[in-house]
Design a protein around this motif. Sequence first.
Motif, PDB file in Angstrom:
ATOM      1  N   ILE A 199       6.190   5.149 -13.847  1.00  0.00           N
ATOM      2  CA  ILE A 199       6.791   4.993 -12.539  1.00  0.00           C
ATOM      3  C   ILE A 199       7.511   3.661 -12.573  1.00  0.00           C
ATOM      4  O   ILE A 199       7.502   2.981 -13.581  1.00  0.00           O
ATOM      5  N   GLY A 200       8.087   3.278 -11.495  1.00  0.00           N
ATOM      6  CA  GLY A 200       8.849   2.044 -11.511  1.00  0.00           C
ATOM      7  C   GLY A 200       8.003   0.821 -11.763  1.00  0.00           C
ATOM      8  O   GLY A 200       8.438  -0.136 -12.376  1.00  0.00           O
ATOM      9  N   VAL A 201       6.752   0.805 -11.290  1.00  0.00           N
ATOM     10  CA  VAL A 201       5.927  -0.394 -11.449  1.00  0.00           C
ATOM     11  C   VAL A 201       5.123  -0.287 -12.727  1.00  0.00           C
ATOM     12  O   VAL A 201       4.711   0.793 -13.140  1.00  0.00           O
ATOM     13  N   ARG A 202       4.880  -1.421 -13.345  1.00  0.00           N
ATOM     14  CA  ARG A 202       4.117  -1.412 -14.590  1.00  0.00           C
ATOM     15  C   ARG A 202       2.640  -1.167 -14.333  1.00  0.00           C
ATOM     16  O   ARG A 202       1.939  -0.575 -15.113  1.00  0.00           O
ATOM     17  N   ARG A 203       2.168  -1.703 -13.226  1.00  0.00           N
ATOM     18  CA  ARG A 203       0.779  -1.427 -12.896  1.00  0.00           C
ATOM     19  C   ARG A 203       0.660  -1.393 -11.373  1.00  0.00           C
ATOM     20  O   ARG A 203       1.465  -1.960 -10.671  1.00  0.00           O
ATOM     21  N   HIS A 204      -0.366  -0.702 -10.897  1.00  0.00           N
ATOM     22  CA  HIS A 204      -0.543  -0.613  -9.461  1.00  0.00           C
ATOM     23  C   HIS A 204      -0.918  -1.967  -8.906  1.00  0.00           C
ATOM     24  O   HIS A 204      -1.557  -2.770  -9.555  1.00  0.00           O
ATOM     25  N   LEU A 205      -0.507  -2.193  -7.678  1.00  0.00           N
ATOM     26  CA  LEU A 205      -0.853  -3.450  -7.033  1.00  0.00           C
ATOM     27  C   LEU A 205      -2.304  -3.398  -6.586  1.00  0.00           C
ATOM     28  O   LEU A 205      -2.728  -2.417  -6.004  1.00  0.00           O
ATOM     29  N   PRO A 206      -3.062  -4.457  -6.832  1.00  0.00           N
ATOM     30  CA  PRO A 206      -4.420  -4.481  -6.288  1.00  0.00           C
ATOM     31  C   PRO A 206      -4.339  -4.648  -4.778  1.00  0.00           C
ATOM     32  O   PRO A 206      -3.721  -5.577  -4.286  1.00  0.00           O
ATOM     33  N   LEU A 207      -4.930  -3.715  -4.046  1.00  0.00           N
ATOM     34  CA  LEU A 207      -4.718  -3.731  -2.610  1.00  0.00           C
ATOM     35  C   LEU A 207      -5.513  -4.832  -1.922  1.00  0.00           C
ATOM     36  O   LEU A 207      -5.178  -5.242  -0.842  1.00  0.00           O
ATOM     37  N   GLU A 208      -6.597  -5.247  -2.555  1.00  0.00           N
ATOM     38  CA  GLU A 208      -7.460  -6.205  -1.865  1.00  0.00           C
ATOM     39  C   GLU A 208      -6.960  -7.647  -2.019  1.00  0.00           C
ATOM     40  O   GLU A 208      -7.431  -8.535  -1.354  1.00  0.00           O
ATOM     41  N   SER A 209      -5.988  -7.873  -2.878  1.00  0.00           N
ATOM     42  CA  SER A 209      -5.543  -9.246  -3.060  1.00  0.00           C
ATOM     43  C   SER A 209      -4.069  -9.365  -2.728  1.00  0.00           C
ATOM     44  O   SER A 209      -3.346  -8.389  -2.655  1.00  0.00           O
ATOM     45  N   ARG A 210      -3.635 -10.583  -2.490  1.00  0.00           N
ATOM     46  CA  ARG A 210      -2.217 -10.823  -2.236  1.00  0.00           C
ATOM     47  C   ARG A 210      -1.535 -10.845  -3.593  1.00  0.00           C
ATOM     48  O   ARG A 210      -1.356 -11.866  -4.198  1.00  0.00           O
ATOM     49  N   ALA A 211      -1.196  -9.676  -4.097  1.00  0.00           N
ATOM     50  CA  ALA A 211      -0.726  -9.563  -5.479  1.00  0.00           C
ATOM     51  C   ALA A 211       0.618 -10.248  -5.656  1.00  0.00           C
ATOM     52  O   ALA A 211       1.468 -10.225  -4.782  1.00  0.00           O
ATOM     53  N   ASP A 212       0.774 -10.807  -6.786  1.00  0.00           N
ATOM     54  CA  ASP A 212       2.039 -11.411  -7.147  1.00  0.00           C
ATOM     55  C   ASP A 212       3.076 -10.314  -7.293  1.00  0.00           C
ATOM     56  O   ASP A 212       2.929  -9.420  -8.101  1.00  0.00           O
ATOM     57  N   VAL A 213       4.120 -10.388  -6.490  1.00  0.00           N
ATOM     58  CA  VAL A 213       5.076  -9.288  -6.491  1.00  0.00           C
ATOM     59  C   VAL A 213       5.898  -9.245  -7.761  1.00  0.00           C
ATOM     60  O   VAL A 213       6.630  -8.309  -8.014  1.00  0.00           O
ATOM     61  N   SER A 214       5.770 -10.263  -8.581  1.00  0.00           N
ATOM     62  CA  SER A 214       6.517 -10.185  -9.837  1.00  0.00           C
ATOM     63  C   SER A 214       6.035  -9.033 -10.684  1.00  0.00           C
ATOM     64  O   SER A 214       6.713  -8.615 -11.618  1.00  0.00           O
ATOM     65  N   CYS A 215       4.844  -8.449 -10.355  1.00  0.00           N
ATOM     66  CA  CYS A 215       4.401  -7.303 -11.134  1.00  0.00           C
ATOM     67  C   CYS A 215       5.085  -6.018 -10.654  1.00  0.00           C
ATOM     68  O   CYS A 215       4.957  -4.990 -11.275  1.00  0.00           O
ATOM     69  N   LYS A 270       0.838  -1.198   0.000  1.00  0.00           N
ATOM     70  CA  LYS A 270       0.000   0.000   0.000  1.00  0.00           C
ATOM     71  C   LYS A 270       0.879   1.257   0.000  1.00  0.00           C
ATOM     72  O   LYS A 270       0.629   2.213  -0.727  1.00  0.00           O
ATOM     73  N   HIS A 271       1.933   1.224   0.828  1.00  0.00           N
ATOM     74  CA  HIS A 271       2.847   2.373   0.889  1.00  0.00           C
ATOM     75  C   HIS A 271       3.423   2.669  -0.486  1.00  0.00           C
ATOM     76  O   HIS A 271       3.501   3.815  -0.926  1.00  0.00           O
ATOM     77  N   LEU A 272       3.858   1.605  -1.185  1.00  0.00           N
ATOM     78  CA  LEU A 272       4.476   1.797  -2.495  1.00  0.00           C
ATOM     79  C   LEU A 272       3.471   2.354  -3.493  1.00  0.00           C
ATOM     80  O   LEU A 272       3.789   3.269  -4.263  1.00  0.00           O
ATOM     81  N   ALA A 273       2.263   1.826  -3.456  1.00  0.00           N
ATOM     82  CA  ALA A 273       1.232   2.319  -4.383  1.00  0.00           C
ATOM     83  C   ALA A 273       0.969   3.812  -4.142  1.00  0.00           C
ATOM     84  O   ALA A 273       0.849   4.603  -5.086  1.00  0.00           O
ATOM     85  N   VAL A 274       0.911   4.212  -2.880  1.00  0.00           N
ATOM     86  CA  VAL A 274       0.665   5.627  -2.566  1.00  0.00           C
ATOM     87  C   VAL A 274       1.870   6.479  -2.965  1.00  0.00           C
ATOM     88  O   VAL A 274       1.717   7.576  -3.505  1.00  0.00           O
ATOM     89  N   MET A 275       3.065   5.974  -2.714  1.00  0.00           N
ATOM     90  CA  MET A 275       4.276   6.726  -3.087  1.00  0.00           C
ATOM     91  C   MET A 275       4.341   6.927  -4.596  1.00  0.00           C
ATOM     92  O   MET A 275       4.770   7.983  -5.083  1.00  0.00           O
ATOM     93  N   ASN A 276       3.921   5.915  -5.351  1.00  0.00           N
ATOM     94  CA  ASN A 276       3.923   6.061  -6.806  1.00  0.00           C
ATOM     95  C   ASN A 276       2.970   7.184  -7.236  1.00  0.00           C
ATOM     96  O   ASN A 276       3.261   7.946  -8.156  1.00  0.00           O
TER      97      ASN A 276
END
Lengths: 247, 236
Positions: free
Chosen positions: B144-160, A120-126
């Motif tokens: 940004i560094g990540v290709r897509r935002h992590l879905p907060l409600e799921s245990r997202a695969d960190v490979s994204c 969550k922190h990373l998503a907000v920082m982005n």
Amino acid sequence: MLPLARNASRRSVLACASRLHSTVAHAAPSVAYTDPARSQDPSVLTTPRDIPPALREELESALRVDQAGELAANWIYKGQHDVLGRDPATGPLIQASTALPSPTSIFDRNGQDMWDQEKKHLAVMNKLQIQHRIRPTLLWEFARLGGYGLGAVTALMGKEAAMACTEAVETVIGEHYDDQLKAFEQLPADHPSVPLLKGVIREFRDDELEHLDIAVENDSQKAPAHALLSTVVGAGCKVAIELCKRF
Amino acid sequence: MAAISLRTELLRLAVPLVKTHGFTREALAQSALRLPEPHKEPLSEAAVTSIFGSGDDARRTLIQAWMEAAVLNMKSKSTPPSLLELLESRLKWNEPVLGHLPEAFALLATPKFSSLLPLDPSVAVRHNIHIANEACNLVGSHDIGVRRHLPLESRADVSCITGQLAWHRKRAAAAIAYAAAELVQLAQPESPDVPYKVLKQQLDRSQKALQSVEEVGLFGQYVARSWAGIGKSMGL
């Protein structure tokens, strides 16, 4: 004062500040960035423009470091989870699996495990990076790989060493966020984004200190060569912070 | 506060005068005649010095203000905005003052204090990167560094959470394309269409290059995952 005692004393002061803040129930400031209903709010879309160049530079370097730090924290937890994920005691601390509920797991006040909070922190920082038009660090890949390596190596040393790594990292990050809050006092309070930014930093500081407490409660100080490990990890974090400020 | 506002206002009024007066102290002096309550005569040399600085410092201030105005006025007709159109509008902003620009850039590149180098090359780099950065922000290139935002409600695969330097790559590509086009514009003022062709060509090439880099990266990931799968099946 011994380094351990000095750290413990500073931690307890910061932890008191965070508990005082958290006794009043209110929505977490970071919700502004995760709630789609607030996506058009000026507080999440605008950045203060008419500020002196030195202050602008300070804001940019601060948020750049914060983003890199959250990235590294995520990959530290991934490294730890890859090694210790199956351990019934430690795995759920890092990230609980919905398929394997653990009655011994310890959750923070929001019931989330530590890694979920860092995501969550990373998503907000982005989102803060986009909002304030910050250049992300050129050391992105180093932060990612370095974080994973640190997490995996300390996890291979054992559960206590993994917790000691978390304790050391969260101590440095908690202090870093606290210093940033003081620096952000110079930002114009009448701009809609500034109170929200301070609120988010305060919230994240409190979260990191909670992770620190969880690490200590889970025998971080019983790690082999705890003082040496903490010193090395802490010093590495401080070097990384200085590098990301510039690059 | 009032002094800062007056200075900002005078700079804003001096920018359109660059076309006729160049990046000169005279343009700054004449800006006072365009105030809402205009002065009876242009600012004196002493007034220009006290508000904007002495000698060439005042001219540098005017050049910086003109460049800021240029960036603020970058426009695109399409929705969403197109990077090409934004950079073209920036090139167009140069056209009325093309004759004054070489001297302006030389003035900015000249170190204020004595230095080992006669010129400061970082000025040109910062200029192009600033334009590229603003144009990419306007386009909505929110890499940004990540290709897509992590879905907060799921245990997202960190490979994204895949690190990439897309933010820097896109801006570097736009800066190089713009720099090439602006160089041609300054070197060949008698051929007004050529810079725009150069800009389009450079942007197309850099887009293809970026695409190739991403495809190579993707292929590399597939190969790495295949090896990991082979390793797992062999019990490694």
